[in-house]
Design an enzyme around this catalytic site. Structure first.
Site, PDB file in Angstrom:
ATOM      1  N   ASP A  20     -11.027 -59.797   3.884  1.00  0.00           N
ATOM      2  CA  ASP A  20      -9.627 -60.144   4.480  1.00  0.00           C
ATOM      3  C   ASP A  20      -9.736 -58.825   6.132  1.00  0.00           C
ATOM      4  O   ASP A  20     -10.481 -57.927   5.560  1.00  0.00           O
ATOM      5  CB  ASP A  20      -9.058 -58.934   3.983  1.00  0.00           C
TER       6      ASP A  20
ATOM      7  N   GLU B 107      -0.142 -63.114  -0.246  1.00  0.00           N
ATOM      8  CA  GLU B 107       0.756 -62.389  -0.898  1.00  0.00           C
ATOM      9  C   GLU B 107       1.750 -63.290  -2.324  1.00  0.00           C
ATOM     10  O   GLU B 107       1.439 -64.551  -1.502  1.00  0.00           O
ATOM     11  CB  GLU B 107       1.835 -62.488   0.454  1.00  0.00           C
TER      12      GLU B 107
ATOM     13  N   ASN C 210       2.384 -56.491  -6.283  1.00  0.00           N
ATOM     14  CA  ASN C 210       2.529 -57.498  -6.571  1.00  0.00           C
ATOM     15  C   ASN C 210       1.608 -58.821  -7.401  1.00  0.00           C
ATOM     16  O   ASN C 210       2.110 -59.982  -6.758  1.00  0.00           O
ATOM     17  CB  ASN C 210       2.683 -57.648  -5.547  1.00  0.00           C
TER      18      ASN C 210
HETATM   19  C1  GLP Z   1      -5.388 -54.631  -0.500  1.00  0.00           C
HETATM   20  C2  GLP Z   1      -5.872 -55.513   0.392  1.00  0.00           C
HETATM   21  C3  GLP Z   1      -7.022 -55.590  -1.212  1.00  0.00           C
HETATM   22  C4  GLP Z   1      -6.719 -55.206  -2.733  1.00  0.00           C
HETATM   23  C5  GLP Z   1      -5.429 -54.315  -2.763  1.00  0.00           C
HETATM   24  C6  GLP Z   1      -5.106 -53.668  -3.432  1.00  0.00           C
HETATM   25  O1  GLP Z   1      -4.333 -53.965   0.448  1.00  0.00           O
HETATM   26  N1  GLP Z   1      -6.033 -56.672   1.307  1.00  0.00           N
HETATM   27  O2  GLP Z   1      -8.107 -56.492  -1.103  1.00  0.00           O
HETATM   28  O3  GLP Z   1      -7.307 -55.147  -3.804  1.00  0.00           O
HETATM   29  O4  GLP Z   1      -4.784 -54.134  -1.830  1.00  0.00           O
HETATM   30  O5  GLP Z   1      -6.148 -51.672  -2.745  1.00  0.00           O
HETATM   31  P1  GLP Z   1      -6.767 -51.425  -4.193  1.00  0.00           P
HETATM   32  O6  GLP Z   1      -7.651 -50.872  -4.500  1.00  0.00           O
HETATM   33  O7  GLP Z   1      -6.512 -49.702  -3.026  1.00  0.00           O
HETATM   34  O8  GLP Z   1      -5.169 -50.754  -5.135  1.00  0.00           O
END
Ligand code: GLP
Length: 243
Positions: free
Chosen positions: A67, A143, A136
């Site tokens: 992404d 989402e 979430n």
């Molecule tokens: C982000 C990314 C995800 C990621 C998630 C968790 O917003 N788009 O790909 O897995 O949220 O993030 P983190 O690893 O910082 O907890």
């Protein structure tokens, strides 16, 4: 779904690193799906070390990231493009042409999404997809409520996600409201998936991922239907799993 329980973040990163290194050795032209966020940073550090010690090379690898924020130029310090360059690509033997992220600054975002899908298809699909998980239940930026049949698309970020990710920005206002993300179906087409999770704040999400209902309200739950998923999680992240 295979669960690997590890002691802590460092062990989670090492386990994931050895799976990636094995793929680099086993496959002639491995295609990796990569994730951003805090979770895979340790994995990337480990991969850089493996490269420095000459135990791994990326010269025949291709990568596709999950992404990117809409509206951020690829050189913006908060773009995922910049994150990947800083955390991995600039430190290993992989060229720009071998790495792919959606372009969040594209003029025609719909075309950017379909072009990205085409690139993955033409490359022959992803051999190993690395995933983190949102509190979430989001994977990539899919989402809650995202269709299980979604392909790469532009999505509205949940307010909760913007709040969680605000830690990387100067203020909440600066956090983009949209992102391009590989869709759920695009992720499910990966031949193998490794999902990483560390810390108590992921415990609810991991419990739902492993034992909860498969529902579009919790996007990661679809992984229960994939034939080759490994969850590598530490004790804290697994603390709410009942069985
Ligand atoms: C982000 C990314 C995800 C990621 C998630 C968790 O917003 N788009 O790909 O897995 O949220 O993030 P983190 O690893 O910082 O907890």
């Amino acid at each position: 779904m295979k669960i690997i329980k590890v002691k802590d973040y460092a062990k989670m990163s090492e386990e994931a690193c050895s799976i990636v290194v094995n793929k680099l050795h086993q496959l002639e032209n491995p295609i990796f799906g990569l994730a951003t966020g805090s979770t895979p940073e340790g994995l990337y550090e480990c991969l850089i070390e493996e490269y420095k010690q000459k135990r791994a090379s990326f010269k025949n690898a291709t990568t596709f990231n999950l992404d990117e924020y809409v509206g951020l130029d690829k050189n913006d310090p908060n773009s995922y493009n910049h994150f990947m360059n800083e955390k991995l690509f600039n430190h290993v033997d992989i060229s720009n042409e071998q790495t792919h992220l959606p372009n969040g600054a594209a003029e025609d975002l719909e075309k950017e999404c379909s072009d990205y899908e085409a690139l993955i298809r033409e490359a022959g699909y992803i051999d190993l997809q690395i995933l983190g998980i949102g509190t979430n239940g989001h994977i990539g930026f899919n989402e809650p409520g995202t269709s299980f049949s979604s392909r790469t698309q532009v999505i509205d970020l949940d307010e909760s996600t913007r709040n969680v990710n605000a830690r990387f920005f100067n203020s909440l206002d600066e956090v983009p409201t949209n992102a391009i993300t590989m869709g759920i179906e695009s992720i499910m087409e990966s031949k193998e998936i490794v999902l990483l999770a560390s810390g108590e704040n992921k415990a609810e999400a991991i419990a739902h991922l492993i034992e909860g209902e498969v529902t579009e309200d919790f996007p990661a739950s679809i992984l229960q239907k994939h034939a080759h998923v490994t969850v590598i999680a530490d004790e804290a992240a697994l603390s709410k799993v009942k069985a």
